[in-house]
Every structure is written in structure tokens, then in C-alpha cells.
Design a protein around this motif. Structure first.
Motif, PDB file in Angstrom:
ATOM      1  N   THR A  75      -3.933   7.899  -4.609  1.00 54.26           N
ATOM      2  CA  THR A  75      -4.264   7.940  -3.189  1.00 54.26           C
ATOM      3  C   THR A  75      -3.226   7.171  -2.385  1.00 54.26           C
ATOM      4  OG1 THR A  75      -6.632   8.002  -3.729  1.00 54.26           O
ATOM      5  CG2 THR A  75      -6.044   7.392  -1.477  1.00 54.26           C
ATOM      6  N   LYS A  76      -2.931   7.646  -1.195  1.00 53.83           N
ATOM      7  CA  LYS A  76      -1.963   6.956  -0.339  1.00 53.83           C
ATOM      8  C   LYS A  76      -2.649   5.804   0.386  1.00 53.83           C
ATOM      9  CE  LYS A  76       1.941   7.961   2.658  1.00 53.83           C
ATOM     10  NZ  LYS A  76       2.697   9.037   3.345  1.00 53.83           N
ATOM     11  N   VAL A  77      -2.048   4.627   0.308  1.00 52.93           N
ATOM     12  CA  VAL A  77      -2.534   3.455   1.026  1.00 52.93           C
ATOM     13  C   VAL A  77      -1.821   3.424   2.376  1.00 52.93           C
ATOM     14  CG1 VAL A  77      -2.724   0.938   1.036  1.00 52.93           C
ATOM     15  CG2 VAL A  77      -2.989   2.203  -1.120  1.00 52.93           C
ATOM     16  N   GLY A 122       0.509   6.580 -15.126  1.00 51.63           N
ATOM     17  CA  GLY A 122      -0.073   7.697 -14.381  1.00 51.63           C
ATOM     18  C   GLY A 122       0.508   7.923 -13.005  1.00 51.63           C
ATOM     19  N   ILE A 123       1.546   7.195 -12.641  1.00 53.07           N
ATOM     20  CA  ILE A 123       2.157   7.357 -11.330  1.00 53.07           C
ATOM     21  C   ILE A 123       3.646   7.100 -11.461  1.00 53.07           C
ATOM     22  CG2 ILE A 123       1.800   4.943 -10.647  1.00 53.07           C
ATOM     23  CD1 ILE A 123       1.180   6.003  -7.800  1.00 53.07           C
ATOM     24  N   ARG A 124       4.427   7.781 -10.669  1.00 52.61           N
ATOM     25  CA  ARG A 124       5.876   7.654 -10.748  1.00 52.61           C
ATOM     26  C   ARG A 124       6.390   6.724  -9.657  1.00 52.61           C
ATOM     27  NH1 ARG A 124       7.868  13.788 -12.214  1.00 52.61           N
ATOM     28  NH2 ARG A 124       6.725  13.932 -14.164  1.00 52.61           N
ATOM     29  N   LYS A 153       6.456   6.044  -1.860  1.00 50.73           N
ATOM     30  CA  LYS A 153       5.857   6.781  -0.733  1.00 50.73           C
ATOM     31  C   LYS A 153       4.504   6.212  -0.326  1.00 50.73           C
ATOM     32  CE  LYS A 153       8.130  11.187  -1.822  1.00 50.73           C
ATOM     33  NZ  LYS A 153       7.945  12.596  -2.254  1.00 50.73           N
ATOM     34  N   GLY A 154       4.051   5.159  -1.019  1.00 53.30           N
ATOM     35  CA  GLY A 154       2.807   4.507  -0.633  1.00 53.30           C
ATOM     36  C   GLY A 154       1.596   4.866  -1.450  1.00 53.30           C
ATOM     37  N   PHE A 155       1.758   5.670  -2.502  1.00 56.78           N
ATOM     38  CA  PHE A 155       0.611   6.062  -3.319  1.00 56.78           C
ATOM     39  C   PHE A 155       0.283   4.971  -4.343  1.00 56.78           C
ATOM     40  CE2 PHE A 155       2.079  10.109  -1.696  1.00 56.78           C
ATOM     41  CZ  PHE A 155       0.898  10.774  -1.420  1.00 56.78           C
ATOM     42  N   ARG A 156      -1.009   4.867  -4.650  1.00 52.29           N
ATOM     43  CA  ARG A 156      -1.472   3.914  -5.655  1.00 52.29           C
ATOM     44  C   ARG A 156      -2.587   4.569  -6.469  1.00 52.29           C
ATOM     45  NH1 ARG A 156       2.431   2.140  -3.670  1.00 52.29           N
ATOM     46  NH2 ARG A 156       2.871   0.023  -2.909  1.00 52.29           N
ATOM     47  N   LEU A 157      -2.779   4.085  -7.689  1.00 53.52           N
ATOM     48  CA  LEU A 157      -3.896   4.523  -8.529  1.00 53.52           C
ATOM     49  C   LEU A 157      -5.054   3.555  -8.288  1.00 53.52           C
ATOM     50  CD1 LEU A 157      -2.067   5.377 -11.885  1.00 53.52           C
ATOM     51  CD2 LEU A 157      -2.637   6.900  -9.977  1.00 53.52           C
ATOM     52  N   LEU A 158      -6.139   4.071  -7.731  1.00 52.70           N
ATOM     53  CA  LEU A 158      -7.243   3.194  -7.322  1.00 52.70           C
ATOM     54  C   LEU A 158      -7.990   2.594  -8.500  1.00 52.70           C
ATOM     55  CD1 LEU A 158      -8.707   5.128  -4.245  1.00 52.70           C
ATOM     56  CD2 LEU A 158      -6.776   3.525  -4.373  1.00 52.70           C
ATOM     57  N   CYS A 159      -7.896   3.231  -9.674  1.00 53.54           N
ATOM     58  CA  CYS A 159      -8.622   2.718 -10.835  1.00 53.54           C
ATOM     59  C   CYS A 159      -8.009   1.441 -11.386  1.00 53.54           C
ATOM     60  CB  CYS A 159      -8.686   3.771 -11.937  1.00 53.54           C
ATOM     61  SG  CYS A 159      -7.088   4.117 -12.707  1.00 53.54           S
ATOM     62  N   CYS A 160      -6.765   1.178 -11.055  1.00 55.86           N
ATOM     63  CA  CYS A 160      -6.113  -0.022 -11.581  1.00 55.86           C
ATOM     64  C   CYS A 160      -5.466  -0.833 -10.460  1.00 55.86           C
ATOM     65  CB  CYS A 160      -5.087   0.345 -12.656  1.00 55.86           C
ATOM     66  SG  CYS A 160      -3.856   1.533 -12.103  1.00 55.86           S
ATOM     67  N   SER A 161      -5.987  -0.670  -9.242  1.00 53.57           N
ATOM     68  CA  SER A 161      -5.480  -1.401  -8.077  1.00 53.57           C
ATOM     69  C   SER A 161      -6.541  -2.348  -7.551  1.00 53.57           C
ATOM     70  CB  SER A 161      -5.074  -0.426  -6.966  1.00 53.57           C
ATOM     71  OG  SER A 161      -3.954   0.328  -7.347  1.00 53.57           O
ATOM     72  N   ARG A 162      -6.159  -3.606  -7.441  1.00 53.43           N
ATOM     73  CA  ARG A 162      -7.060  -4.625  -6.882  1.00 53.43           C
ATOM     74  C   ARG A 162      -6.497  -5.081  -5.542  1.00 53.43           C
ATOM     75  NH1 ARG A 162      -7.398  -4.995 -12.434  1.00 53.43           N
ATOM     76  NH2 ARG A 162      -9.559  -5.001 -13.171  1.00 53.43           N
ATOM     77  N   PRO A 163      -7.364  -5.194  -4.524  1.00 49.91           N
ATOM     78  CA  PRO A 163      -6.868  -5.450  -3.167  1.00 49.91           C
ATOM     79  C   PRO A 163      -6.338  -6.867  -2.989  1.00 49.91           C
ATOM     80  CG  PRO A 163      -9.255  -5.625  -3.216  1.00 49.91           C
ATOM     81  CD  PRO A 163      -8.839  -5.165  -4.581  1.00 49.91           C
ATOM     82  N   THR A 164      -5.327  -6.988  -2.144  1.00 50.56           N
ATOM     83  CA  THR A 164      -4.834  -8.301  -1.720  1.00 50.56           C
ATOM     84  C   THR A 164      -4.931  -8.440  -0.204  1.00 50.56           C
ATOM     85  OG1 THR A 164      -2.589  -7.387  -1.722  1.00 50.56           O
ATOM     86  CG2 THR A 164      -3.283  -8.553  -3.699  1.00 50.56           C
ATOM     87  N   SER A 165      -5.548  -7.428   0.438  1.00 50.23           N
ATOM     88  CA  SER A 165      -5.775  -7.465   1.894  1.00 50.23           C
ATOM     89  C   SER A 165      -6.802  -6.380   2.201  1.00 50.23           C
ATOM     90  CB  SER A 165      -4.475  -7.212   2.659  1.00 50.23           C
ATOM     91  OG  SER A 165      -4.109  -5.845   2.561  1.00 50.23           O
TER      92      SER A 165
END
Length: 376
Positions: A336-338, A350-352, A358-370
Motif C-alpha cells: 500500500t502507498k503511504v 515481498g517488495i522491491r 515510490k512510497g509503497f510499504r507492506l502493511l503486514c511488517c510495517s510498524r508506525p513511527t508517526s
């Protein structure tokens, strides 16, 4: 000169269209990995006694672009429950109007048995767009070695079909392992493709002969001795491997033993026979964790997420449906694009990098810092 050589005009060694991302970015419409569409089954092909290929067209009949070796996440209602599984696209992107997945019936397998028992021409299936980084664009090479076992043949078959459809006579050695000769998926087609492409060579090794008493190939498992006999220059080749986890570990081990450079070894990251895996655990930290807000730009829905949780797990707790499958940073379904904010992402392939840029992240392994705003 034989008839095949007369008809085939080999592309020069420098022709790297198979490994060039721009080749696959130019044809068909972009189908985002997080977007779900309806597929209509056109044909069902019996490949072996327990393997079928299911061929689909996209609901609106439009072409689809993807890279050979990528997979789709399919979704179905099975006994009243929503089930999602990842399957490699076995057809090549050179045939963008038709997508196929090749599925082995797994004892007790929820989705594989449902597909085998229910999917027929005219049936519909929901699916998310192509994803995955196990493709030739990961490592351009003049000479390749494909190693597969069981239904792990599918991404390598897509690569092989694509190479030949592009009119390339690439130096590819394809070594496939199966239980018996009757279990060799795409056996006849691979033999036919070697006639079309003189530098494509195929080898099969079976654990046993089964009912094929006239089998003249080797029995047992792939060994360094066999590999050295079939592919004396394997050290010089880019290796792509797919199959059960045990097979891939063994293949990597024998190549290492033989002196092959690990940097030139690539394998499919997810176990194609496995179900959804648990999400990666948060780092141990006893300190109080901050809480951030997440806003979905399209639906305007909002929820909160603790800094120790992944964005995907927080969405699930809040009852927000986000496409996902492996839940461990491998399959790319939850890409998903942040739009605003930052996250700490620890993925497993799972992501290049160009997608990250381009701003995309995998939400299953992303923890927020803001606080975050997501393009969902």
C-alpha cells in the motif's frame, strides 16, 4: 543444419528482454496487487492425475501485465469461510489476455481441493493483482539454471514460455524433480519447447518409476554428481529454484557444496503448499508504546495503532478489511502507498526497492513511527 535451426533465428547474447523490467511494463493494464478483480474460468487442463491448470480471463476482458514468475492471491468462499491462497501464474506475460494457475490437489488442502472440485469453464474467482519478486528481472543473466520440484515448476515454466514467446533462444537448463514420471508437470510441453529452442535443455529425476516401467531417466533425488554431469558449467549460471522448502534447502546446500556463488542463487520465498503464516512478532520492548492514528484516504475510515503492532494487525482489530495473505512480508498482497507519515518496515522480499522509493510499504511488517494516511 536441422529444420529447427533453419526456422529459428537466435537472438544475440546481449538481448536481455526477458530480464528487462521495461519489457513487462509496456504491455497490458496495471493491476495493482492490492486491487481485487473477478476472473472467469475459460478452460481446465488436467496436467497430471492430481494437478490441474485453470485458465482465466479478467472479467472485463482486458489484458494484464506482470513479470514471469509472479503470483496472484485468489480468494473464495469455502464452506462459508473466506479463504485466500497465493498461486504462481504459470502462463507467460506474453499472453496477457489469459492468466493460468497450476494447482496440485493437496490432501486436506482447503483451497486446492475446492478449486479441483468446483472450478470449471464459466466459474468465477476473485483475485488480487500480480505480485512477487521471483522473476528474471531480479538477476539478468546470459546463462540460467532452473531447479524445481513438484508444483514449484510453475514460475519457471512461466519464465521459459515467456523466453520462447519473445523469440529468444536463451541458454537455459531446466532440471525438474518429481515423485514418479507420471507426476512430471508439463512434461510433454517441456519436451516440445526444447525442439523450438535448441539451447533449452531439460532433465528429469524421479524418486521412483511408478507405473512407467520403461523409464530410462535417473531415480532418486537430485545430487551434485547428477548436476555436474548434466550441467558442467552450473557455477557460471544464475540459478532460480522453486519447490517445497525441504527441496529448496537441499538444492541450495548442494550448490554451495559445489562452489556456486550464493549471490547468484534465487528461490521463491513462500511455501506454495502452506497456508497463511502468523504475523512477525514485535521487537521485545518493555517501555510504554506510543499510539498513532491511521486514515484511509479513499474511504475516510480511521483507526489507531500501537507502535509495537503492525498496521495490518491494527486494521484487523478495528474491523478494517485490507487485502493480505502471507502476513510475513513475503507475498506483497498488502502493499500500500503511504501518502503521509512514516513506518518502520522489515520485509522478507515481498517488495522491491523501486516500489519503496515510490512510497509503497507492506502493511503486514510495517510498524508506525508517526500518524499515517494510506492510499486505501
Amino acid at each position: 543444419m536441422n529444420s529447427v535451426e533453419r526456422m529459428f533465428d537466435p537472438a544475440p547474447e546481449a538481448d536481455d528482454r526477458l530480464s528487462n523490467a521495461s519489457t513487462w511494463e509496456s504491455g497490458g493494464a496495471l493491476w495493482a496487487s492490492g486491487e481485487q478483480k473477478t476472473l472467469t474460468c475459460c478452460r481446465v487442463v488436467d496436467e497430471t492425475h492430481d494437478v490441474k491448470s485453470f485458465e482465466f480471463r479478467v472479467g472485463d476482458g482486458s489484458p494484464v501485465r506482470f513479470e514471469p514468475g509472479q503470483f496472484m492471491t485468489v480468494s473464495a468462499q469455502v464452506q462459508g469461510q473466506s479463504v485466500e491462497r497465493c498461486y504462481t501464474i504459470s502462463s507467460p506475460p506474453t499472453r496477457p489476455y489469459l492468466l493460468s494457475i497450476t494447482v496440485k490437489r493437496v490432501p486436506g488442502g482447503t483451497m486446492s481441493n475446492w478449486l479441483h472440485d468446483n472450478m470449471k469453464p464459466g466459474s468465477e474467482l476473485r483475485a488480487y493483482g500480480p505480485s512477487g519478486s521471483f522473476t528474471p528481472t531480479a538477476a539478468p543473466a546470459a546463462k540460467s539454471l532452473y531447479l524445481s520440484a513438484g508444483s514449484g515448476v510453475t514460475p519457471l515454466m512461466s519464465m521459459t514460455r515467456a523466453s520462447i514467446d519473445l523469440g529468444l533462444d536463451r541458454d537455459i537448463v531446466f532440471v525438474h524433480s518429481a515423485r514418479t514420471p507420471a507426476d512430471i508437470v508439463f512434461r510433454k510441453e517441456l519436451q516440445r519447447l526444447t525442439e523450438l529452442s535448441p539451447r533449452l535443455r531439460t532433465f528429469f529425476v524421479c524418486e521412483g518409476v511408478g507405473d512407467e516401467g520403461g523409464w530410462s531417466g535417473p531415480t532418486g533425488r537430485l545430487s551434485l554428481r547428477l548436476l555436474s554431469e548434466w550441467v558442467p558449467d552450473y557455477i557460471e549460471r544464475e540459478v532460480f529454484t522453486c519447490g517445497p522448502a525441504g527441496y529448496m534447502n537441499a538444492a541450495r546446500g548442494l550448490l554451495r557444496e559445489g562452489g556456486h556463488n550464493p549471490a547468484r542463487y534465487h528461490q521463491e520465498s513462500f511455501d506454495i503448499s502452506a497456508g497463511v503464516a502468523p504475523e512477525p512478532a514485535a521487537p521485545a520492548n518493555d517501555a510504554p508504546q506510543a499510539t498513532f492514528s491511521v486514515k484511509l484516504s479513499r474511504s475516510s475510515r480511521t483507526f489507531t495503532v500501537n507502535a509495537a503492532d503492525t498496521v495490518l494487525s491494527a486494521a484487523r482489530k478495528a474491523g478494517v478489511a485490507i487485502p493480505s495473505s502471507c502476513s510475513q512480508g513475503i507475498c506483497g498482497t498488502c502493499k500500500t502507498k503511504v501518502l503521509e507519515g512514516t513506518v518502520d518496515m522489515n520485509h522478507n522480499g515481498g517488495i522491491r526497492e523501486r516500489e519503496v522509493q515510490k512510497g509503497f510499504r507492506l502493511l503486514c511488517c510495517s510498524r508506525p513511527t508517526s500518524d499515517l494516511v494510506l492510499e486505501l
